[in-house]
Design a protein around this motif. Structure first.
Motif, short mmCIF file in Angstrom:
data_model
loop_
_atom_site.label_atom_id
_atom_site.label_comp_id
_atom_site.label_asym_id
_atom_site.label_seq_id
_atom_site.Cartn_x
_atom_site.Cartn_y
_atom_site.Cartn_z
N PHE A 116 44.37 -0.88 17.61
CA PHE A 116 42.91 -0.87 17.49
C PHE A 116 42.44 0.57 17.52
O PHE A 116 42.84 1.35 18.38
CB PHE A 116 42.26 -1.65 18.63
N LEU A 117 41.59 0.90 16.58
CA LEU A 117 41.01 2.25 16.52
C LEU A 117 39.49 2.14 16.49
O LEU A 117 38.92 1.51 15.59
CB LEU A 117 41.48 2.98 15.26
N LEU A 118 38.84 2.72 17.49
CA LEU A 118 37.39 2.82 17.50
C LEU A 118 37.01 4.20 16.98
O LEU A 118 37.44 5.21 17.54
CB LEU A 118 36.84 2.62 18.91
N THR A 119 36.22 4.23 15.92
CA THR A 119 35.74 5.48 15.33
C THR A 119 34.24 5.53 15.51
O THR A 119 33.52 4.63 15.07
CB THR A 119 36.09 5.56 13.83
N MET A 120 33.75 6.60 16.11
CA MET A 120 32.30 6.79 16.28
C MET A 120 31.92 8.12 15.66
O MET A 120 32.37 9.18 16.11
CB MET A 120 31.93 6.73 17.77
N ARG A 121 31.11 8.04 14.60
CA ARG A 121 30.66 9.26 13.94
C ARG A 121 29.24 9.07 13.44
O ARG A 121 28.91 8.03 12.85
CB ARG A 121 31.60 9.69 12.81
N GLU A 122 28.43 10.09 13.69
CA GLU A 122 27.05 10.11 13.19
C GLU A 122 26.31 8.82 13.52
O GLU A 122 25.70 8.19 12.65
CB GLU A 122 27.05 10.38 11.69
N ASN A 123 26.42 8.41 14.78
CA ASN A 123 25.71 7.23 15.30
C ASN A 123 26.13 5.91 14.67
O ASN A 123 25.42 4.92 14.74
CB ASN A 123 24.18 7.40 15.14
N GLN A 124 27.30 5.90 14.03
CA GLN A 124 27.87 4.68 13.48
C GLN A 124 29.22 4.42 14.17
O GLN A 124 29.93 5.36 14.53
CB GLN A 124 28.09 4.78 11.97
N ALA A 125 29.55 3.15 14.34
CA ALA A 125 30.82 2.79 14.97
C ALA A 125 31.61 1.87 14.05
O ALA A 125 31.04 1.00 13.38
CB ALA A 125 30.57 2.11 16.32
N TYR A 126 32.92 2.08 14.01
CA TYR A 126 33.81 1.28 13.18
C TYR A 126 35.03 0.89 14.02
O TYR A 126 35.54 1.69 14.80
CB TYR A 126 34.28 2.07 11.96
N LEU A 127 35.48 -0.32 13.83
CA LEU A 127 36.68 -0.79 14.49
C LEU A 127 37.73 -1.11 13.43
O LEU A 127 37.49 -1.89 12.51
CB LEU A 127 36.41 -2.04 15.33
N THR A 128 38.89 -0.47 13.56
CA THR A 128 40.01 -0.71 12.65
C THR A 128 41.12 -1.43 13.40
O THR A 128 41.47 -1.04 14.51
CB THR A 128 40.56 0.63 12.10
N ARG A 129 41.66 -2.46 12.77
CA ARG A 129 42.79 -3.19 13.35
C ARG A 129 43.97 -3.06 12.41
O ARG A 129 43.85 -3.32 11.20
CB ARG A 129 42.44 -4.67 13.55
N SER A 130 45.11 -2.66 12.96
CA SER A 130 46.32 -2.47 12.15
C SER A 130 47.45 -3.31 12.73
O SER A 130 47.72 -3.26 13.93
CB SER A 130 46.74 -1.00 12.12
#
Length: 467
Positions: free
Chosen positions: A142-156
């Motif tokens: 699981f990767l949580l990416t937070m950039r420029e007030n946006q959040a993304y969750l990646t599952r591999s």
């Protein structure tokens, strides 16, 4: 706050299993979705129970990009430090055989490799650094990416030809629900320092004198010497609490943490080695240091002393010249200011020169790392002779200290900083590291004091005061 899209997840995993059957090689199913923003440290902490020893945290010095990885979908261990071909080739194979869905083209999200390399390719890791080996990289589950007030969750997920899709989907959903359903507050409990073990000051300053003497009879112009400080506490050290304090106290630095089993390497480094974004390449020259003043007037005076000090300016220029030489063949354009400016962190101020270049968009960030590491700021000059002298004379294993640590994604973007202002944590124990550049006019007592100042960030975090 479950965000899994079961239909998309099912299709992606089916495709990955089919690709694994066709190719005879495992395939990664990688799915990225935008989610509601959340507290990154709480996400990091919520993974402790299930993923202890398999977490990383990364926040760049501009504080506009935060990456938290938990779980290890797959890992790459370097057989030797800076094994550029091995790492590049394995990462390229992973990407070629991956099936990717959801949000794409977002820097720092999606298929992403995080890790670090050891300082010295020719030095066998000591027991303290064995979990990291000569270098360790992994693709997080699981990767949580937070950039420029946006959040993304990646599952591999790594899919094999024999996998059952529904079982993988059910397992992923269970893990995601547990990971995102957290209700945790940080304890601010005290952890008593029981004892500390410093390297003998006289022995270390004698080593500085030896280095100075060698420069009189050889072409060695600079050598960077490091020392360690071992601390033992009453209870196991909490990496989440340490990261929380580093974020509060060390603005303008890259805050990082990387776990490998029972070990955790963390810190707040002011020094970028290389960042690649599209066809733009960024680096930094950071060498020459002095303490912060007690007030604004003294701080300004110290800064002017540093700017005008011949030894520090020469040390800084060595770094500038080596960085320019390392990147000139990789960049079509290279912009490096002629005069350094001051970088002021909480405990220390440095001479700083930013570096910007235009490169081929297909350039591997590992090619830049191989050319740059170690810069004259961490090794010395000439590089080969300085590394040999350090290997022979320094009384510690640097491991990942003073080495590249960072990330690269599937779009060719990434950033690696230098693992300084850092500590290796193992249970109740912490080993702090600090170094300084020795030139022919170095004064051992002053170099020792400089390393003491550089222990400051981690001392403030772990102990709450300087020793």
């Amino acid at each position: 706050m479950a965000v899994i899209d079961e239909s998309d997840c099912r299709e992606t995993i089916h495709r990955a299993i089919s690709r694994a059957k066709e190719s005879g090689q495992n395939s990664v199913a990688c799915m990225t979705r935008k989610i509601e923003t959340l507290d990154p440290l709480l996400f990091y902490r919520s993974a402790r129970e299930r993923y202890a020893g398999e977490r990383f945290y990364w926040e760049n010095n501009e504080h506009d990009l935060i990456l938290i990885g938990v779980g290890i979908a797959l890992s790459i261990k370097a057989e030797k430090a800076l094994d550029d071909v091995q790492i590049k080739d394995k990462w390229a194979r992973i990407q070629r055989n991956a099936v990717i869905s959801g949000e794409q083209g977002i820097e720092g999200a999606g298929l992403l490799l995080f890790g670090g390399l050891s300082f010295d390719a020719k030095k066998k890791p000591s027991a303290d650094w064995t979990p990291f080996g000569q270098g360790l990289f992994y693709l997080p589950t699981f990767l949580l990416t937070m950039r420029e007030n946006q959040a993304y969750l990646t599952r591999s997920i790594v899919c094999t030809p024999e996998d059952e899709p529904e079982l993988l989907i059910r397992r992923m959903k269970e893990h995601e629900n547990a990971l995102l359903s957290f209700h945790i507050d940080f304890e601010d409990e005290q952890n008593q320092l029981l004892f500390k073990q410093d390297q003998n000051p006289d022995d270390w300053m004698h080593l500085v004198r030896e280095a100075v003497q060698v420069m009189d009879t050889t072409d060695l112009r600079k050598v960077v010497l490091a020392r360690s400080l071992k601390l033992s506490f009453q209870k196991p050290i909490n990496s989440e609490r340490a990261l929380h304090k580093l974020r509060e106290q060390q603005s303008g630095t890259c805050v990082f943490s990387m776990e490998a089993g029972a070990s955790c390497f963390l810190g707040a480094t002011p020094e970028r080695l290389v960042k690649k974004s599209g066809n733009h390449l960024y680096s930094a020259c950071l060498a020459g240091s002095i303490a912060r003043g007690k007030d604004a007037e003294e701080d300004e005076r110290f800064g002017q002393i540093l700017i005008n000090d011949q030894k520090n300016r020469m040390e800084h220029q060595y770094v500038v010249s080596t960085v320019r030489s390392s990147l000139s063949n990789l960049c079509d354009q290279l912009t490096i200011p002629e005069v350094p400016i001051l970088m002021k962190n909480r405990n220390i101020q440095h001479l700083y020169t930013p570096v910007e270049g235009i490169c081929d968009e297909k350039l591997s960030i590992f090619d830049a790392i191989e050319r740059l590491h170690p810069t004259a700021a961490l090794g010395g000059l000439p590089r080969t002779q300085a590394l040999e002298w350090i290997r022979t004379h320094e009384k510690l294993d640097r491991g990942l200290y003073a080495s590249p640590i960072g990330w690269c994604d599937a779009h060719g973007n990434g950033e690696f900083d230098v693992g300084i202002r850092s500590a290796l944590i193992q249970g109740e124990q912490a080993i702090l590291f600090a170094g300084c550049g020795v030139l022919e006019d170095s004064i051992p007592e002053q170099e020792y004091e400089e390393t003491a100042i550089k222990f400051g960030p981690m001392m403030n975090v772990l102990v709450g005061r300087k020793l």
